[in-house]
Motif scaffolding. Sequence first.
Motif, mmCIF file in Angstrom:
data_model
loop_
_atom_site.group_PDB
_atom_site.id
_atom_site.type_symbol
_atom_site.label_atom_id
_atom_site.label_comp_id
_atom_site.label_asym_id
_atom_site.label_seq_id
_atom_site.Cartn_x
_atom_site.Cartn_y
_atom_site.Cartn_z
ATOM 1 N N VAL A 20 -6.481 19.783 24.032
ATOM 2 C CA VAL A 20 -5.489 20.911 24.091
ATOM 3 C C VAL A 20 -5.124 20.916 25.565
ATOM 4 C CG1 VAL A 20 -5.775 23.212 23.801
ATOM 5 C CG2 VAL A 20 -7.280 22.061 22.554
ATOM 6 N N LYS A 21 -3.788 21.302 25.614
ATOM 7 C CA LYS A 21 -3.150 21.519 27.052
ATOM 8 C C LYS A 21 -2.637 23.072 27.021
ATOM 9 C CE LYS A 21 -1.288 16.802 27.608
ATOM 10 N NZ LYS A 21 -0.282 15.894 27.802
ATOM 11 N N GLU A 24 -0.752 23.298 23.411
ATOM 12 C CA GLU A 24 -0.165 22.122 22.848
ATOM 13 C C GLU A 24 -1.473 21.433 22.159
ATOM 14 O OE1 GLU A 24 2.163 19.619 24.886
ATOM 15 O OE2 GLU A 24 3.869 20.602 24.793
ATOM 16 N N LEU A 25 -1.535 21.419 20.890
ATOM 17 C CA LEU A 25 -2.763 20.830 20.108
ATOM 18 C C LEU A 25 -2.348 19.217 19.819
ATOM 19 C CD1 LEU A 25 -4.061 23.503 20.354
ATOM 20 C CD2 LEU A 25 -5.087 23.233 18.256
ATOM 21 N N LEU A 74 1.977 22.832 33.224
ATOM 22 C CA LEU A 74 0.662 22.345 32.676
ATOM 23 C C LEU A 74 -0.387 22.988 33.825
ATOM 24 C CD1 LEU A 74 -1.079 21.107 30.661
ATOM 25 C CD2 LEU A 74 -0.467 18.823 32.079
ATOM 26 N N VAL A 75 -1.513 23.754 33.259
ATOM 27 C CA VAL A 75 -2.224 24.464 34.119
ATOM 28 C C VAL A 75 -3.668 23.732 33.635
ATOM 29 C CG1 VAL A 75 -1.084 26.521 34.718
ATOM 30 C CG2 VAL A 75 -2.495 26.458 32.604
ATOM 31 N N LYS A 76 -3.962 23.200 32.516
ATOM 32 C CA LYS A 76 -5.246 23.034 32.231
ATOM 33 C C LYS A 76 -4.921 21.977 30.872
ATOM 34 C CE LYS A 76 -9.500 25.048 30.318
ATOM 35 N NZ LYS A 76 -10.453 24.346 30.963
ATOM 36 N N SER A 77 -5.939 20.952 30.688
ATOM 37 C CA SER A 77 -6.151 20.245 29.898
ATOM 38 C C SER A 77 -7.697 19.928 29.338
ATOM 39 C CB SER A 77 -5.430 18.790 30.080
ATOM 40 O OG SER A 77 -4.409 18.866 30.491
ATOM 41 N N LEU A 78 -8.010 19.858 28.074
ATOM 42 C CA LEU A 78 -9.402 19.807 27.634
ATOM 43 C C LEU A 78 -9.346 19.007 26.269
ATOM 44 C CD1 LEU A 78 -12.594 21.056 28.001
ATOM 45 C CD2 LEU A 78 -11.686 22.635 26.416
#
Length: 224
Positions: free
Chosen positions: A171-172, A161-162, A179-183
């Motif tokens: 970004v997810k 997801e942007l 959900l494993v990572k967000s940045l």
Amino acid sequence: MMTSCTHPLFLKKATVKNLPFVETFNNQENFNTYWKDNSFGHPKSYQLEKETLKITTRANSTDRVKVKTKRKDFGIGTYEWKIYVPKFNLHDQCSIGAFIYHSGKRPYELDFEIGSGNIEDRKEANAKPNEATVHCTSQNHPNSSGTFTVATEQWHTFKMELTAVNKKYFVKWYINTILVKSLQTDIKIKHKFSVHNSLENLSFMGEQLPEKENYVLFDSFRFY
């Protein structure tokens, strides 16, 4: 299997910005219209088969087999792949790629890279014998990666997801709705992407060249 999208907006205006995009790999004419080869001299070893996109790489090779969308204006939204992850030989250098890419003076790439993984990555992720490693990666601006696992010989959903934060992409990464990572990236939302599906024998994904032919099945890709 899911059926192909035949909505007029998809068929007639797929190059218009911000429109949804649905591909279920069950129609060769649609595939030829909206996708192109991106293998750059490597074998074009992909085909539509039983309502999937099947990509293969040869044993004892450095094959990098890729297709990408002709459309290059993907931005804010959700990118979702449904992929069958086969069983890999342990530590083989083979990687399934589901990623988006912006070319230019400053290229940008956001990825899922899925494979057996090297010794260090499997140890970091505590991967079981029947699991593959999954790298959720931003290749630059900033460089960032997290390593997770999925069971092999099963279908999985991989989603990015942007959204926009201060006019830059946030970004997810999701694996099977989790959900494993967000940045927070430094990539400005004016930069747009093409979508890529691939199978590549990449050195960083293992310890040795594959001793067998490998394959992957893409059931669908959706952007919304």
